[in-house]
Design a protein around this motif. Structure first.
Motif, short mmCIF file in Angstrom:
data_model
loop_
_atom_site.label_atom_id
_atom_site.label_comp_id
_atom_site.label_asym_id
_atom_site.label_seq_id
_atom_site.Cartn_x
_atom_site.Cartn_y
_atom_site.Cartn_z
N GLN A 1 8.43 7.95 -1.23
CA GLN A 1 8.79 6.58 -0.90
C GLN A 1 8.51 5.65 -2.09
N ALA A 2 7.44 5.95 -2.83
CA ALA A 2 7.14 5.16 -4.03
C ALA A 2 8.26 5.32 -5.06
N ASP B 1 0.82 -1.21 0.00
CA ASP B 1 0.00 0.00 0.00
C ASP B 1 0.86 1.27 0.00
N LEU B 2 0.68 2.12 -1.01
CA LEU B 2 1.40 3.40 -1.07
C LEU B 2 0.71 4.48 -0.25
N GLN B 3 -0.59 4.55 -0.34
CA GLN B 3 -1.42 5.52 0.38
C GLN B 3 -0.91 6.96 0.25
N GLY B 4 -0.52 7.32 -0.97
CA GLY B 4 -0.13 8.70 -1.21
C GLY B 4 1.27 9.07 -0.78
N PRO C 1 0.91 12.13 2.18
CA PRO C 1 1.04 13.56 1.91
C PRO C 1 0.83 13.98 0.47
N ASP C 2 0.89 13.06 -0.50
CA ASP C 2 0.81 13.49 -1.90
C ASP C 2 0.09 12.46 -2.75
N SER C 3 -1.21 12.34 -2.52
CA SER C 3 -2.01 11.37 -3.27
C SER C 3 -2.04 11.69 -4.76
N LEU C 4 -2.11 12.98 -5.09
CA LEU C 4 -2.20 13.37 -6.50
C LEU C 4 -0.95 12.96 -7.27
N ALA C 5 0.22 13.30 -6.75
CA ALA C 5 1.46 12.96 -7.46
C ALA C 5 1.63 11.44 -7.54
N THR C 6 1.24 10.73 -6.49
CA THR C 6 1.35 9.28 -6.50
C THR C 6 0.48 8.68 -7.58
N LEU C 7 -0.78 9.09 -7.63
CA LEU C 7 -1.70 8.54 -8.62
C LEU C 7 -1.26 8.89 -10.03
#
Length: 292
Positions: free
Chosen positions: A15-16, A8-11, A48-54
């Motif tokens: 780290q991703a 799970d990345l969860q934003g 902290p950064d769901s948008l960039a992760t997605l």
């Protein structure tokens, strides 16, 4: 081609990126310049950064010719429900940047079209990737077929998709039957594959216990993978979702949620040789505010 599964990345975008670099380096050492990379769901929310992760995962997937993909997690489905006005945002959500992004529609449509389960053959063994768990009655082939039923609905006509979203939430039916139909059938499949942790010996799901890796013996509940006679035991089930359980590795089981968003690690595993890769993570959420 080697296959890596990331928990799970969860934003947690930074780290991703670190994990993806480590995977590419590990694969290159083995002579594989284009490994398959799968995500165990919950790409977004709480971090902290769901948008960039997605955005990043979507771009990787679109450019990968099928080598990179993700199953749906409960937080990913929550995004769909919020985006379509079915659910309100929770106080701990970190979805607002996605919901107001100029590419919002493209991002949400990509999430909508993700599968619930992915089958992988690696190291001479069948692997089934889901976000949470499998009911004991389901063998690997049935699991993938049931996931396809949900996938067909999610990518189907907009009116049918929106109608189901309004009926998606609820804990019933808590027990699988091949006779289930319509929204009840799809809800049961989704609940098992994206929310399940505990059930009883008959496969009746319980969603009250969320914070523990163990159940009170007097409750009759057990982790879904401990049910005697589980029909998926001849395969390796790979999953996330259960940070309280932590990293769990057995011949028939790989649990990869090691609490990235809670100050633990982001974990990934190569299915061919069971190499474990981990990235240490800052604590982005307080344990006392932890939710499913």
């Amino acid at each position: 081609m080697k296959t890596y599964v990331i928990g799970d990345l969860q934003g947690c975008h930074e780290q991703a990126l670190s994990m993806l670099d480590r995977i590419r380096a590990h694969a290159a050492e083995c002579g594989d310049m284009e490994p398959a990379i799968l995500f165990a769901g919950d790409l977004i929310n709480r971090g902290p950064d769901s948008l960039a992760t997605l955005r990043h995962v979507r771009q990787l997937a679109l450019a990968s010719d099928g080598r990179i993909d993700s199953v749906l997690g409960n937080h990913d489905l929550h995004l769909l429900a919020v985006a379509h006005g079915i659910r309100a945002e929770h106080k701990s959500d970190t979805l607002s940047a996605i919901l107001t992004a100029p590419d919002r529609d493209e991002l949400i449509d990509w999430v909508r079209r993700r599968p619930l389960a992915i089958g992988v053959h690696a190291a001479g063994r069948q692997h089934v990737l889901v976000h949470a768990g499998l009911l004991p009655q389901w063998n690997p082939e049935q699991t993938l077929a049931l996931a396809d039923e949900v996938h067909a609905m999610l990518r189907g006509p907009d009116n049918e998709f929106a109608e189901f979203l309004a009926q998606m939430y609820g804990n019933e039916p808590a027990h699988w039957s091949d006779r289930l139909q319509g929204a009840d059938r799809l809800r049961c499949i989704i609940n098992a594959m994206t929310r399940l942790r505990f059930c009883d010996a008959d496969g009746v799901m319980d969603f009250k216990m969320k914070e523990s890796g163990k159940a009170d013996p007097s409750s009759g509940l057990m982790p879904w993978f401990e049910v005697p006679g589980r029909q998926s035991a001849n395969a390796t089930v790979v999953f996330g979702h259960w940070s309280a359980l932590g990293l769990t590795v057995r011949p028939d089981l790989i649990g990869l949620d090691s609490g990235c968003v809670w100050g633990g690690q982001l974990s990934a595993m190569c299915l061919e040789d069971r190499s474990l890769l981990q990235v240490q993570c800052p604590q982005f959420q307080e344990p006392g505010k932890k939710k499913a």
